[in-house]
Motif scaffolding. Structure first.
Motif, PDB file in Angstrom:
ATOM      1  N   UNK A  78       0.820  -1.215   0.000  1.00  0.00           N
ATOM      2  CA  UNK A  78       0.000   0.000   0.000  1.00  0.00           C
ATOM      3  C   UNK A  78       0.858   1.273   0.000  1.00  0.00           C
ATOM      4  N   UNK A  79       2.161   1.122   0.119  1.00  0.00           N
ATOM      5  CA  UNK A  79       3.015   2.296   0.388  1.00  0.00           C
ATOM      6  C   UNK A  79       3.559   2.996  -0.848  1.00  0.00           C
ATOM      7  N   UNK A  80       3.517   4.318  -0.798  1.00  0.00           N
ATOM      8  CA  UNK A  80       4.343   5.133  -1.692  1.00  0.00           C
ATOM      9  C   UNK A  80       5.534   5.595  -0.863  1.00  0.00           C
ATOM     10  N   UNK A  81       6.724   5.320  -1.378  1.00  0.00           N
ATOM     11  CA  UNK A  81       7.955   5.594  -0.621  1.00  0.00           C
ATOM     12  C   UNK A  81       8.713   6.739  -1.283  1.00  0.00           C
ATOM     13  N   UNK A  82       9.208   7.671  -0.474  1.00  0.00           N
ATOM     14  CA  UNK A  82      10.169   8.657  -0.981  1.00  0.00           C
ATOM     15  C   UNK A  82      11.520   8.294  -0.374  1.00  0.00           C
ATOM     16  N   UNK A  83      12.450   7.911  -1.258  1.00  0.00           N
ATOM     17  CA  UNK A  83      13.774   7.470  -0.802  1.00  0.00           C
ATOM     18  C   UNK A  83      14.797   8.524  -1.207  1.00  0.00           C
ATOM     19  N   UNK A  84      15.406   9.185  -0.210  1.00  0.00           N
ATOM     20  CA  UNK A  84      16.380  10.236  -0.545  1.00  0.00           C
ATOM     21  C   UNK A  84      17.798   9.670  -0.436  1.00  0.00           C
ATOM     22  N   UNK A 103       4.865   2.307  -5.156  1.00  0.00           N
ATOM     23  CA  UNK A 103       5.724   3.184  -5.948  1.00  0.00           C
ATOM     24  C   UNK A 103       6.879   3.679  -5.085  1.00  0.00           C
ATOM     25  N   UNK A 104       8.033   3.829  -5.695  1.00  0.00           N
ATOM     26  CA  UNK A 104       9.159   4.452  -4.986  1.00  0.00           C
ATOM     27  C   UNK A 104       9.587   5.671  -5.798  1.00  0.00           C
ATOM     28  N   UNK A 105       9.659   6.818  -5.130  1.00  0.00           N
ATOM     29  CA  UNK A 105      10.187   8.033  -5.776  1.00  0.00           C
ATOM     30  C   UNK A 105      11.537   8.292  -5.133  1.00  0.00           C
ATOM     31  N   UNK A 106      12.590   8.288  -5.934  1.00  0.00           N
ATOM     32  CA  UNK A 106      13.935   8.524  -5.400  1.00  0.00           C
ATOM     33  C   UNK A 106      14.380   9.940  -5.695  1.00  0.00           C
ATOM     34  N   UNK A 107      15.055  10.560  -4.721  1.00  0.00           N
ATOM     35  CA  UNK A 107      15.640  11.900  -4.932  1.00  0.00           C
ATOM     36  C   UNK A 107      17.130  11.829  -4.629  1.00  0.00           C
ATOM     37  N   UNK A 108      17.915  12.453  -5.496  1.00  0.00           N
ATOM     38  CA  UNK A 108      19.368  12.452  -5.278  1.00  0.00           C
ATOM     39  C   UNK A 108      19.957  13.722  -5.884  1.00  0.00           C
ATOM     40  N   UNK A 109      20.967  14.286  -5.200  1.00  0.00           N
ATOM     41  CA  UNK A 109      21.532  15.531  -5.748  1.00  0.00           C
ATOM     42  C   UNK A 109      22.736  15.288  -6.657  1.00  0.00           C
ATOM     43  N   UNK A 110      23.189  14.046  -6.787  1.00  0.00           N
ATOM     44  CA  UNK A 110      24.356  13.801  -7.647  1.00  0.00           C
ATOM     45  C   UNK A 110      23.869  13.354  -9.029  1.00  0.00           C
ATOM     46  N   UNK A 130       9.701   2.450 -10.015  1.00  0.00           N
ATOM     47  CA  UNK A 130      10.738   3.265  -9.354  1.00  0.00           C
ATOM     48  C   UNK A 130      11.009   4.499 -10.216  1.00  0.00           C
ATOM     49  N   UNK A 131      10.731   5.662  -9.656  1.00  0.00           N
ATOM     50  CA  UNK A 131      10.819   6.919 -10.404  1.00  0.00           C
ATOM     51  C   UNK A 131      11.957   7.741  -9.763  1.00  0.00           C
ATOM     52  N   UNK A 132      13.079   7.851 -10.463  1.00  0.00           N
ATOM     53  CA  UNK A 132      14.252   8.502  -9.859  1.00  0.00           C
ATOM     54  C   UNK A 132      14.423   9.916 -10.410  1.00  0.00           C
ATOM     55  N   UNK A 133      14.626  10.854  -9.504  1.00  0.00           N
ATOM     56  CA  UNK A 133      14.702  12.262  -9.920  1.00  0.00           C
ATOM     57  C   UNK A 133      15.875  12.957  -9.262  1.00  0.00           C
ATOM     58  N   UNK A 134      16.347  14.021  -9.944  1.00  0.00           N
ATOM     59  CA  UNK A 134      17.354  14.852  -9.321  1.00  0.00           C
ATOM     60  C   UNK A 134      16.625  15.787  -8.353  1.00  0.00           C
ATOM     61  N   UNK A 135      17.114  15.900  -7.140  1.00  0.00           N
ATOM     62  CA  UNK A 135      16.456  16.777  -6.173  1.00  0.00           C
ATOM     63  C   UNK A 135      17.079  16.603  -4.814  1.00  0.00           C
ATOM     64  N   UNK A 136      16.894  17.609  -3.980  1.00  0.00           N
ATOM     65  CA  UNK A 136      17.557  17.578  -2.671  1.00  0.00           C
ATOM     66  C   UNK A 136      16.600  17.180  -1.557  1.00  0.00           C
ATOM     67  N   UNK A 142       8.352  17.927  -4.361  1.00  0.00           N
ATOM     68  CA  UNK A 142       7.195  17.040  -4.194  1.00  0.00           C
ATOM     69  C   UNK A 142       6.097  17.791  -3.451  1.00  0.00           C
ATOM     70  N   UNK A 143       4.826  17.439  -3.742  1.00  0.00           N
ATOM     71  CA  UNK A 143       3.722  18.118  -3.040  1.00  0.00           C
ATOM     72  C   UNK A 143       3.595  17.639  -1.595  1.00  0.00           C
ATOM     73  N   UNK A 144       2.829  18.381  -0.807  1.00  0.00           N
ATOM     74  CA  UNK A 144       2.568  17.997   0.587  1.00  0.00           C
ATOM     75  C   UNK A 144       1.825  16.658   0.623  1.00  0.00           C
ATOM     76  N   UNK A 145       2.035  15.917   1.692  1.00  0.00           N
ATOM     77  CA  UNK A 145       1.267  14.689   1.985  1.00  0.00           C
ATOM     78  C   UNK A 145       1.144  13.761   0.778  1.00  0.00           C
ATOM     79  N   UNK A 146       2.287  13.467   0.137  1.00  0.00           N
ATOM     80  CA  UNK A 146       2.238  12.642  -1.078  1.00  0.00           C
ATOM     81  C   UNK A 146       2.743  11.227  -0.855  1.00  0.00           C
ATOM     82  N   UNK A 147       3.218  10.888   0.360  1.00  0.00           N
ATOM     83  CA  UNK A 147       3.802   9.550   0.526  1.00  0.00           C
ATOM     84  C   UNK A 147       3.529   8.995   1.920  1.00  0.00           C
TER      85      UNK A 147
END
Ligand code: SAM
Length: 296
Positions: A78-84, A103-110, A130-136, A142-147
């Motif tokens: 049931x989980x949406x995960x934000x993995x930084x 779903x997993x949304x990944x954020x990475x600054x490199x 798995x949706x990987x994005x550049x971000x800090x 990401x919007x409020x209350x999304x995961x």
């Protein structure tokens, strides 16, 4: 002041600026950019110290740490995960395959990590989950209350600052959402004056090598208080250093191929430490598994 004198002063100031730039620790994304695509493991591209309770090699210990975080977070379908700070996304692929979150949304600054990780996820056939994005971590795009879950495996010590990241995690989590970190903090001072000086020197060395902001030098109680300060509840900060540092140190001593995979600068710095016991080498560091929940 004559023309010649002001030219000389301007030249000296320029040299000083250049020297300062060289002596400054690099930014985190520059640091990982310099390290390039150089993982710790022979299998996969992990970049953590590993969880060694049942592991016998770095190839087992790195995924074991991700498994520990996945279990602590109670990941499920049931989980949406934000993995930084996902590194090369090995942890996300492991969670997708073993825990099947929605779903997993990944954020990475490199940028290099994002590029390579995306290609690996695509090759493994997991790009739809798995949706990987550049971000800090400290300004999540990401919007409020999304995961439902926020994770950070061995990277929150880098964030500038960890307190800002916790506030962002609180924002993006839904009510009742969970946060789990595997993290490195300074150990609480213990023992005599000499021991305390060594502890503080070993934390400072790590902090400098890994570009850790000063604001992140919280010991365990202050660290737990940071979660509470932004509104988390049910905070638990479990010390697991005994299941991390000795195994990692032993592996560096015994596994030549692993030692050879470290960057040259790390090999140079670490070689003299191989003769010292892990309890002394890591005396200044605490390794923690942290869990907390957003009220609701
Ligand atoms: C020590 S590596 C850990 C990688 C991975 N979690 C693993 O266990 O293999 C730290 C990672 O955190 C990322 N990172 C550092 N600061 C970050 C920030 N402010 N926001 C997002 N990612 C960050 C780095 O680019 C790197 O991928």
């Amino acid at each position: 002041m004559g023309q010649a004198q002001s030219t000389r002063i301007a030249g000296e100031a320029g040299l000083l600026r250049q020297a300062w730039a060289v002596l400054q620790p690099p930014s985190v994304s520059a640091l990982y950019g310099l390290l390039g695509a150089r993982p710790f493991t022979g299998r996969g591209m992990w970049l953590n110290l590993g969880h060694w309770r049942d592991a016998r090699s770095i190839d087992q210990a790195c995924p074991a740490l991700a498994q520990l975080v996945g279990e602590a977070a109670g990941l499920g379908p049931a989980d949406t995960v934000v993995d930084v700070g996902f590194g090369f996304a090995d942890q996300d692929m492991l969670w997708a395959e073993r825990f099947a979150p929605q779903r997993i949304i990944g954020l990475n600054i490199t940028p290099l990590h994002v590029r390579l990780a995306r290609a690996r996820v695509r090759r493994r056939g997991l790009a739809d989950r798995i949706d990987l994005r550049e971000g800090s971590a400290t300004a999540m795009p990401l919007p409020d209350a999304c995961c439902d879950v926020v994770t950070a495996v061995e990277c929150a010590f880098h964030f500038d600052t960890r307190a800002d990241f916790l506030a962002e995690a609180m924002r993006v989590l839904r009510p009742g959402g969970r946060i789990v970190l595997a993290d490195i903090i300074p150990a609480a001072p213990a023992g005599g004056a000499l021991r305390r000086r060594w502890q503080s020197a070993s934390w400072r060395a790590l902090a400098r090598a890994l570009s850790v902001p000063r604001a992140n030098a919280d010991t365990r109680d202050a660290y737990a208080a940071r979660f509470a300060a932004v509104g988390f509840e049910g905070v638990s900060v479990e010390p697991i250093g005994d299941e991390v540092f000795p195994g990692f140190h032993q592996a560096l001593r015994e596994d030549e191929a692993f030692f050879a995979r470290l960057p040259a600068s790390a090999r140079l710095a670490y070689r003299p430490l191989l003769r010292i016991e892990a309890g002394d080498v890591y005396a200044g560091l605490d390794y923690v598994l942290a869990f907390a929940r957003k009220p609701g």
